[in-house]
Design an enzyme around this catalytic site. Sequence first.
Site, mmCIF file in Angstrom:
data_model
loop_
_atom_site.group_PDB
_atom_site.id
_atom_site.type_symbol
_atom_site.label_atom_id
_atom_site.label_comp_id
_atom_site.label_asym_id
_atom_site.label_seq_id
_atom_site.Cartn_x
_atom_site.Cartn_y
_atom_site.Cartn_z
ATOM 1 N N ASP A 39 -8.239 39.217 -28.461
ATOM 2 C CA ASP A 39 -6.749 39.292 -28.515
ATOM 3 C C ASP A 39 -6.036 40.458 -29.323
ATOM 4 O O ASP A 39 -6.448 40.214 -30.290
ATOM 5 C CB ASP A 39 -6.174 37.925 -28.950
ATOM 6 C CG ASP A 39 -4.866 37.619 -28.188
ATOM 7 O OD1 ASP A 39 -4.110 38.479 -27.908
ATOM 8 O OD2 ASP A 39 -4.391 36.513 -28.349
ATOM 9 N N ASP B 116 -2.494 38.674 -31.257
ATOM 10 C CA ASP B 116 -2.406 37.510 -30.977
ATOM 11 C C ASP B 116 -1.046 36.876 -31.586
ATOM 12 O O ASP B 116 -0.801 37.174 -32.941
ATOM 13 C CB ASP B 116 -3.397 36.499 -31.654
ATOM 14 C CG ASP B 116 -3.235 35.046 -31.166
ATOM 15 O OD1 ASP B 116 -2.759 34.533 -30.283
ATOM 16 O OD2 ASP B 116 -3.758 34.225 -32.346
#
Length: 321
Positions: A120, A123
Site C-alpha cells: 500500500d 495507507d
Amino acid sequence: MSYEREKDVAVQAAIAASKLCQRVRQDIPAAMEKKDKSPVTVADYGSQALVCKALAEAFPEDAIVGEEDATALRQPEMADALTKVAAYVKEIESEATEGEVVKWIDRGNGKVASRFWTLDPIDGTKGFLRQDQYAVALALIDEGEVKLGVLACPALSIDTENSGVLFVAVRGEGAQMMPLSGGAAKAIAVCDAGDRANLRFVESVESSHGNPEQQNAVAQAVGIVTPSLRMDSQAKYGAVASGQAALYLRLPSPKSPDYRENIWDHAAGAIVVEEAGGRVSDMNGKSLDFSRNVKLKENRGVVVSNGTIHDTVLEALKNIV
C-alpha cells in the site's frame, strides 16, 4: 530461511517512498479520484513507482500486488498529473521518465503467488491529505505466511526530536522501530496486562471504517476506560506493537456487513504486532489468510491486540455481533 536481503531492500524502498511522500506533502496537490471514490494523490503513484522499481531490480521473479495501477495516468486528460508524478520520482531516481514511471507503477499489478509482495504505497490517504497520519506498508508473503513487514510512518513521532518512524519485523526475529531519518533500531513489545494507561483502543479517524457501537460495547466488556488514541492508517498497528495501545478493531460497518479487507491494508502491520508479542485474528479467532486473494475473503473483520486480552475480546464479540 533468512530474509536479510529482502529486509534491507524493503527498508530502503520504504524510506525512499516516504521521502517522496513528505516532499509532495509540502505542497499537497488536489486529490484525484479513483473509481471507488477514495482520494489518491500523485504521492500514491510516486510511492508505488519507487517501491516497485526497487523490488523488481532486486527480486525480478517476485510478484508485487500493489494498490495502484497506472491506467488513469495513461489517459490524455491526466498528462499534467503524470508529469507531476514523474518529476517527484525523478528527484529520488534521476533516470526516471514518464514512460518508466508508469511501467514501475504497473509492476505492482502482479497476482497472489507462492511468494509475493503486497504494497500500500500510502495507507491512509485521507490522513495524508489532512496533514495527519499515513503509512507506506510493504510485506512479503512466502508459502502462505507473512515473513517480513516494513511499515513507514513519516508523521508519527518517537519523541520530540524524531518525527517519522519505521517499524520492521521478520518472522521469528521480533519487531523493531527506528527513526526514519536514521539512527539505532530498538526492539519493541506490546503493553502488558497491568499497564492501565495504555489499556486503550487505537481507532480510525474515519468512523465509517468500523462499527463504533460494537467497539464501545467491547471496550466495556474488557474493562477499557482510557480515552482512545485516534489515527489513520496502519500506524495503528505500530501503536499496538510499541505498547501505546492494547486493542485495534476493524469491524464491518453496518452499511457493508459483507465487506472484506484488502491484504495490503493489514499484512505489514499484522507481522509487526505479532513479532512484538501481540495477536492478530479475524472476529472468529481465525488467523488472517493472506495467501489466496487480494481480499481477506476467508476472514470477517480484524482484531489486533496485545495478546492478553484477545480471547476476552473474541468472547465479547460473540455476544455483541
